[in-house]
Design a protein around this motif. Structure first.
Motif, PDB file in Angstrom:
ATOM      1  N   VAL A  11       0.851  -1.188   0.000  1.00 16.88           N
ATOM      2  CA  VAL A  11       0.000   0.000   0.000  1.00 16.88           C
ATOM      3  C   VAL A  11       0.889   1.240   0.000  1.00 16.88           C
ATOM      4  O   VAL A  11       1.795   1.358   0.822  1.00 16.88           O
ATOM      5  CB  VAL A  11      -0.921   0.029   1.244  1.00 16.88           C
ATOM      6  N   CYS A  12       0.631   2.147  -0.924  1.00 18.40           N
ATOM      7  CA  CYS A  12       1.343   3.421  -0.934  1.00 18.40           C
ATOM      8  C   CYS A  12       0.588   4.385  -0.025  1.00 18.40           C
ATOM      9  O   CYS A  12      -0.612   4.615  -0.211  1.00 18.40           O
ATOM     10  CB  CYS A  12       1.437   3.976  -2.353  1.00 18.40           C
ATOM     11  N   TRP A  13       1.297   4.943   0.956  1.00 23.83           N
ATOM     12  CA  TRP A  13       0.670   5.774   2.006  1.00 23.83           C
ATOM     13  C   TRP A  13       1.173   7.209   1.934  1.00 23.83           C
ATOM     14  O   TRP A  13       2.374   7.447   1.797  1.00 23.83           O
ATOM     15  CB  TRP A  13       1.006   5.179   3.368  1.00 23.83           C
ATOM     16  N   GLU A  14       0.232   8.160   2.033  1.00 25.58           N
ATOM     17  CA  GLU A  14       0.598   9.574   2.154  1.00 25.58           C
ATOM     18  C   GLU A  14      -0.051  10.135   3.401  1.00 25.58           C
ATOM     19  O   GLU A  14      -1.233   9.878   3.677  1.00 25.58           O
ATOM     20  CB  GLU A  14       0.124  10.371   0.939  1.00 25.58           C
ATOM     21  N   GLY A  15       0.726  10.893   4.153  1.00 24.20           N
ATOM     22  CA  GLY A  15       0.152  11.434   5.371  1.00 24.20           C
ATOM     23  C   GLY A  15       1.076  12.383   6.097  1.00 24.20           C
ATOM     24  O   GLY A  15       2.072  12.880   5.565  1.00 24.20           O
ATOM     25  N   ASP A  16       0.738  12.612   7.358  1.00 26.78           N
ATOM     26  CA  ASP A  16       1.385  13.595   8.225  1.00 26.78           C
ATOM     27  C   ASP A  16       2.497  12.923   9.021  1.00 26.78           C
ATOM     28  O   ASP A  16       2.250  11.951   9.735  1.00 26.78           O
ATOM     29  CB  ASP A  16       0.319  14.168   9.160  1.00 26.78           C
ATOM     30  N   ILE A  17       3.722  13.443   8.896  1.00 25.55           N
ATOM     31  CA  ILE A  17       4.809  12.932   9.738  1.00 25.55           C
ATOM     32  C   ILE A  17       5.412  14.039  10.604  1.00 25.55           C
ATOM     33  O   ILE A  17       6.511  13.898  11.138  1.00 25.55           O
ATOM     34  CB  ILE A  17       5.922  12.266   8.902  1.00 25.55           C
TER      35      ILE A  17
END
Length: 345
Positions: free
Chosen positions: A242-248
């Motif tokens: 799964v390719c994940w995009e989010g807040d780090i």
């Protein structure tokens, strides 16, 4: 003994004791998919390319195939497009590297891809500096009304000098492909689906995700957060990354430590929330959940307390306790995900 030397020794002893007290988190992997080696995006903001290509690579490895794809080729296609936009806007726009993983899929669909061995950086390159150069070339061309054909030649010359010369064909397993043919052989146009979970749009429908990095206005399918989490889990357990995009940007996300989790107060707020969907929405609308980074989720694990984590392949090199991978808690993924891209089944 000199007092200053004695003081220094005491300080070093205290520092050493403090260092010994730091306990590395311990995880047990429940599911771990195959991956290509961890890469380093270096001085660039190209995580959206690295993560999506890593997802495609793992998808092929799990099928028994093996590909290692060129991030720099996809970057070149994007920067060339951005240079044209800068030209046609008469210099009002600029060339930049910000993007989403959906843009990687679009570049592959339109321009194909190269193997990593065929096209990659031959030297250390600061992509931010390259973007400034491309912006200037595009603005100068616009002022001179040179036309897109001449602009493309100037951009190609600069990219050849800064990155590498572009091969015309891809040679794999004794066959010759164009980059577009090769790209479509490793990633079909409708092979992946993007989903998100925000309540300011109807569930079950597609919408243009309103984040600055979504420069091409790509659409995502909106689903309830529980559905999103189930689909992530199901995908990985079925052998699909799964390719994940989010807040780090959260204080307890650390690539150096190899762990990403919520703070105790955030975790408590999530546990108390009667409506987790509403909490996600509030954080998004207040810009407390932002689109900072992109990674590939390729495993599921648990810690010593039995809490669930997802294993993320990062693109910041392998110098952390887990060889460049980061264990991200289930709570963190639930609360801080902007979008995910999964195998379309």
């Amino acid at each position: 003994m000199n007092k200053s030397i004695l003081y220094t020794i005491i300080c070093l002893l205290f520092f050493a004791c403090g260092q010994r007290q730091v306990k590395q988190a311990s995880f047990t992997d429940d599911v771990r998919l195959k991956t290509t080696p961890v890469k380093n995006q270096g001085k660039s903001s190209l995580c959206w390319i690295y993560a999506m290509l890593a997802t495609i690579e793992t998808e092929h490895l799990m099928r028994g195939d093996s590909v290692n794809l060129s991030e720099d080729y996809v970057a070149r296609m994007w920067l060339k497009n951005a240079s044209r936009d800068c030209y046609l806007s008469r210099g009002k726009s600029s060339v930049n590297m910000r993007g989403t993983a959906l843009m990687t899929l679009r570049m592959i669909n339109e321009y194909g891809v190269e193997p990593h061995a065929s096209y990659h950086l031959q030297k250390d390159l600061n992509y931010h500096v390259l973007c400034n150069k491309l912006t200037q070339v595009s603005k100068d061309a616009s002022l001179k009304r040179m036309g897109i054909e001449q602009l493309d030649k100037d951009i190609d010359k600069l990219m050849d000098e800064e990155v590498d010369f572009m091969p015309r064909f891809v040679f794999m397993a004794g066959a010759e492909y164009t980059p577009l043919e090769f790209g479509h052989s490793v990633c079909l146009p409708d092979e992946y689906v993007a989903i998100s979970s925000f309540s300011h749009h109807p569930f079950g429908e597609e919408f243009v995700l309103e984040i600055p990095d979504n420069q091409l206005k790509d659409k995502v399918l909106n689903v309830p957060v529980d559905t999103m989490m189930k689909r992530i889990d199901f995908s990985i357990r079925q052998g699909h990354p799964v390719c994940w995009e989010g807040d780090i940007s959260e204080p307890m996300f650390s690539h150096g430590a190899g762990v990403g989790k919520l703070t105790p107060s955030q975790s408590q707020s999530l546990a108390k929330a009667k409506d987790k969907q509403q909490l996600r929405q509030r954080l998004f609308e207040r810009f407390e959940t932002t689109d900072d980074h992109c990674m590939m989720l390729m495993g599921i694990a648990h810690d010593e307390d039995g809490k669930k984590y997802y294993i993320a392949k990062n693109s910041w090199g392998d110098s952390n306790p887990y060889g460049g991978y980061v264990y991200v808690s289930e709570e963190y993924i639930l609360l801080k995900t902007i979008l995910v891209i999964l195998k379309n089944e």
